[in-house]
Design a protein around this motif. Sequence first.
Motif, PDB file in Angstrom:
ATOM      1  N   THR A 184       0.905  -1.137   0.045  1.00  0.00           N
ATOM      2  CA  THR A 184       0.074   0.143  -0.111  1.00  0.00           C
ATOM      3  C   THR A 184       0.847   1.199   0.051  1.00  0.00           C
ATOM      4  O   THR A 184       2.095   1.317   0.293  1.00  0.00           O
ATOM      5  CB  THR A 184      -0.982   0.003   0.988  1.00  0.00           C
ATOM      6  OG1 THR A 184      -0.284  -0.064   2.379  1.00  0.00           O
ATOM      7  CG2 THR A 184      -1.785  -1.156   1.283  1.00  0.00           C
ATOM      8  N   ALA A 185       0.288   2.403  -0.390  1.00  0.00           N
ATOM      9  CA  ALA A 185       1.159   3.345  -0.573  1.00  0.00           C
ATOM     10  C   ALA A 185       1.498   4.086   0.698  1.00  0.00           C
ATOM     11  O   ALA A 185       0.863   3.906   1.829  1.00  0.00           O
ATOM     12  CB  ALA A 185       0.267   4.732  -1.160  1.00  0.00           C
ATOM     13  N   ILE A 186       2.745   4.401   1.189  1.00  0.00           N
ATOM     14  CA  ILE A 186       3.119   5.292   2.259  1.00  0.00           C
ATOM     15  C   ILE A 186       2.322   6.596   2.402  1.00  0.00           C
ATOM     16  O   ILE A 186       2.193   7.395   1.492  1.00  0.00           O
ATOM     17  CB  ILE A 186       4.687   5.692   2.124  1.00  0.00           C
ATOM     18  CG1 ILE A 186       5.648   4.376   1.589  1.00  0.00           C
ATOM     19  CG2 ILE A 186       5.096   6.377   3.560  1.00  0.00           C
ATOM     20  CD1 ILE A 186       6.904   4.621   1.588  1.00  0.00           C
ATOM     21  N   PRO A 187       1.634   6.881   3.386  1.00  0.00           N
ATOM     22  CA  PRO A 187       0.809   7.982   3.399  1.00  0.00           C
ATOM     23  C   PRO A 187       1.526   9.355   3.264  1.00  0.00           C
ATOM     24  O   PRO A 187       2.544   9.361   3.702  1.00  0.00           O
ATOM     25  CB  PRO A 187       0.394   7.840   5.207  1.00  0.00           C
ATOM     26  CG  PRO A 187       0.636   6.429   5.399  1.00  0.00           C
ATOM     27  CD  PRO A 187       1.698   6.182   4.610  1.00  0.00           C
ATOM     28  N   ALA A 188       0.947  10.113   2.679  1.00  0.00           N
ATOM     29  CA  ALA A 188       1.523  11.418   2.234  1.00  0.00           C
ATOM     30  C   ALA A 188       2.044  12.231   3.380  1.00  0.00           C
ATOM     31  O   ALA A 188       3.132  12.734   3.349  1.00  0.00           O
ATOM     32  CB  ALA A 188       0.449  12.205   1.268  1.00  0.00           C
ATOM     33  N   ASP A 189       1.548  12.221   4.619  1.00  0.00           N
ATOM     34  CA  ASP A 189       1.694  13.079   5.634  1.00  0.00           C
ATOM     35  C   ASP A 189       3.178  12.205   6.244  1.00  0.00           C
ATOM     36  O   ASP A 189       3.817  13.020   7.013  1.00  0.00           O
ATOM     37  CB  ASP A 189       0.920  13.013   6.843  1.00  0.00           C
ATOM     38  CG  ASP A 189       0.539  11.612   7.374  1.00  0.00           C
ATOM     39  OD1 ASP A 189       0.574  10.804   6.463  1.00  0.00           O
ATOM     40  OD2 ASP A 189       0.310  11.631   8.484  1.00  0.00           O
ATOM     41  N   VAL A 190       3.564  10.975   5.784  1.00  0.00           N
ATOM     42  CA  VAL A 190       4.667  10.589   6.420  1.00  0.00           C
ATOM     43  C   VAL A 190       5.721  10.802   5.394  1.00  0.00           C
ATOM     44  O   VAL A 190       6.965  11.459   5.807  1.00  0.00           O
ATOM     45  CB  VAL A 190       4.680   9.030   6.381  1.00  0.00           C
ATOM     46  CG1 VAL A 190       6.024   8.327   6.565  1.00  0.00           C
ATOM     47  CG2 VAL A 190       3.682   8.394   7.285  1.00  0.00           C
ATOM     48  N   LEU A 191       5.397  11.083   4.055  1.00  0.00           N
ATOM     49  CA  LEU A 191       6.532  11.400   3.231  1.00  0.00           C
ATOM     50  C   LEU A 191       6.896  12.774   3.329  1.00  0.00           C
ATOM     51  O   LEU A 191       7.945  13.293   3.129  1.00  0.00           O
ATOM     52  CB  LEU A 191       6.006  11.142   1.924  1.00  0.00           C
ATOM     53  CG  LEU A 191       5.759   9.661   1.377  1.00  0.00           C
ATOM     54  CD1 LEU A 191       5.186   9.616  -0.014  1.00  0.00           C
ATOM     55  CD2 LEU A 191       7.075   8.751   1.256  1.00  0.00           C
ATOM     56  N   ASP A 192       5.737  13.581   3.865  1.00  0.00           N
ATOM     57  CA  ASP A 192       6.184  14.999   3.917  1.00  0.00           C
ATOM     58  C   ASP A 192       7.162  15.161   5.037  1.00  0.00           C
ATOM     59  O   ASP A 192       7.690  16.304   5.403  1.00  0.00           O
ATOM     60  CB  ASP A 192       4.599  15.630   4.685  1.00  0.00           C
ATOM     61  CG  ASP A 192       3.925  15.952   3.430  1.00  0.00           C
ATOM     62  OD1 ASP A 192       4.367  16.048   2.252  1.00  0.00           O
ATOM     63  OD2 ASP A 192       2.578  16.146   3.551  1.00  0.00           O
ATOM     64  N   ARG A 193       7.485  14.359   5.972  1.00  0.00           N
ATOM     65  CA  ARG A 193       8.344  14.500   7.179  1.00  0.00           C
ATOM     66  C   ARG A 193       9.914  14.391   6.610  1.00  0.00           C
ATOM     67  O   ARG A 193      10.742  14.545   7.474  1.00  0.00           O
ATOM     68  CB  ARG A 193       7.905  13.049   8.246  1.00  0.00           C
ATOM     69  CG  ARG A 193       6.511  13.381   8.859  1.00  0.00           C
ATOM     70  CD  ARG A 193       6.775  12.787  10.306  1.00  0.00           C
ATOM     71  NE  ARG A 193       7.297  11.227  10.119  1.00  0.00           N
ATOM     72  CZ  ARG A 193       6.529  10.257  10.117  1.00  0.00           C
ATOM     73  NH1 ARG A 193       5.243  10.572  10.296  1.00  0.00           N
ATOM     74  NH2 ARG A 193       7.022   9.087  10.274  1.00  0.00           N
ATOM     75  N   ILE A 194       9.873  13.768   5.417  1.00  0.00           N
ATOM     76  CA  ILE A 194      11.115  13.858   4.820  1.00  0.00           C
ATOM     77  C   ILE A 194      11.872  15.104   4.671  1.00  0.00           C
ATOM     78  O   ILE A 194      11.252  16.101   4.212  1.00  0.00           O
ATOM     79  CB  ILE A 194      11.238  13.099   3.453  1.00  0.00           C
ATOM     80  CG1 ILE A 194      10.774  11.712   3.488  1.00  0.00           C
ATOM     81  CG2 ILE A 194      12.713  13.277   2.910  1.00  0.00           C
ATOM     82  CD1 ILE A 194      10.569  10.749   2.268  1.00  0.00           C
TER      83      ILE A 194
END
Length: 296
Positions: free
Chosen positions: A220-230
């Motif tokens: 499943t896709a990594i949630p966008a809010d998790v990717l925003d933490r990069i």
Amino acid sequence: MTGTADPADGARRAVLAGAPVEERRLRPAGVPTAVLEGGDGPPMVLLHGPGEFAAGWLPVLPDLVRTHRVVVPDLPGHGASGVPDGPLDADLVLRWLGELVEQTCPSPPALVGRVVGGAVGARFAADHPGALDGLVLVDALGLAGFDPDPRFALAMHRFLGRPDADSYHRFMEFCAFDLDRVRERLGGRWEPFAAYAVERAGDPGVQAAMGALIGHFAATAIPADVLDRIDVPTTLIWGRHDLATPLRVAERAATRHGWPLHVIDGAGDDPVLDRPEEFLHALRTALALPVPGATS
């Protein structure tokens, strides 16, 4: 602990013969890990795709070791790396990567991850602020649910269900844009490379590890809010003809997160094998790397 391959395996030795790297064994997070290392300079960690092994990066290593200290592990349960007796879950894989970086990199490295290696790298970057100097996602899984082209999926399932030279060749025809060109470029390495891939794919432990990595990081896709933490500069490099994760996935991620996107023409899901020169140009641009031998 259980290993997954004999380090003296003839096909593996033939693939690595003459490569500008040395191989050693580490145990980050208790995982027996085969690591290729070479070069001097700022550290760079390369993570390969599912069911593969570190030698998939060989077409670009001679250039990268001229400017960087390059660290190329076999992922847990892949190649000559083992797995612990317990489950290969996401926490263990991220801890493995963190300890690998600590043991091999004197400063935060650039991390370049392909396919499931990209998904692992993205999760690691999101969860470990300050641990990396840059992130490059190459035809990465995890930006959308895994939904490959039906032709790709059928060839993949046939290969994993019955790994042999024919099913591997057929599968690679859907991974590479021009398999004949790939084979020609690898020359004498191609036959042992393919033989080692088939041997590893037939190992139940390798298949289990591959399934675990995809299940935990890419189903499943990594949630966008998790990717925003990069918190490090992040770039996408994508083969235009990727049948596993189509270009539109990268285009959406680039727009959503403001990540630069470099598209490699004449490449499938592995631009390193298909178009190494173009891949290196995109990677140098992404990380502002010098061109080896260039003068100012």
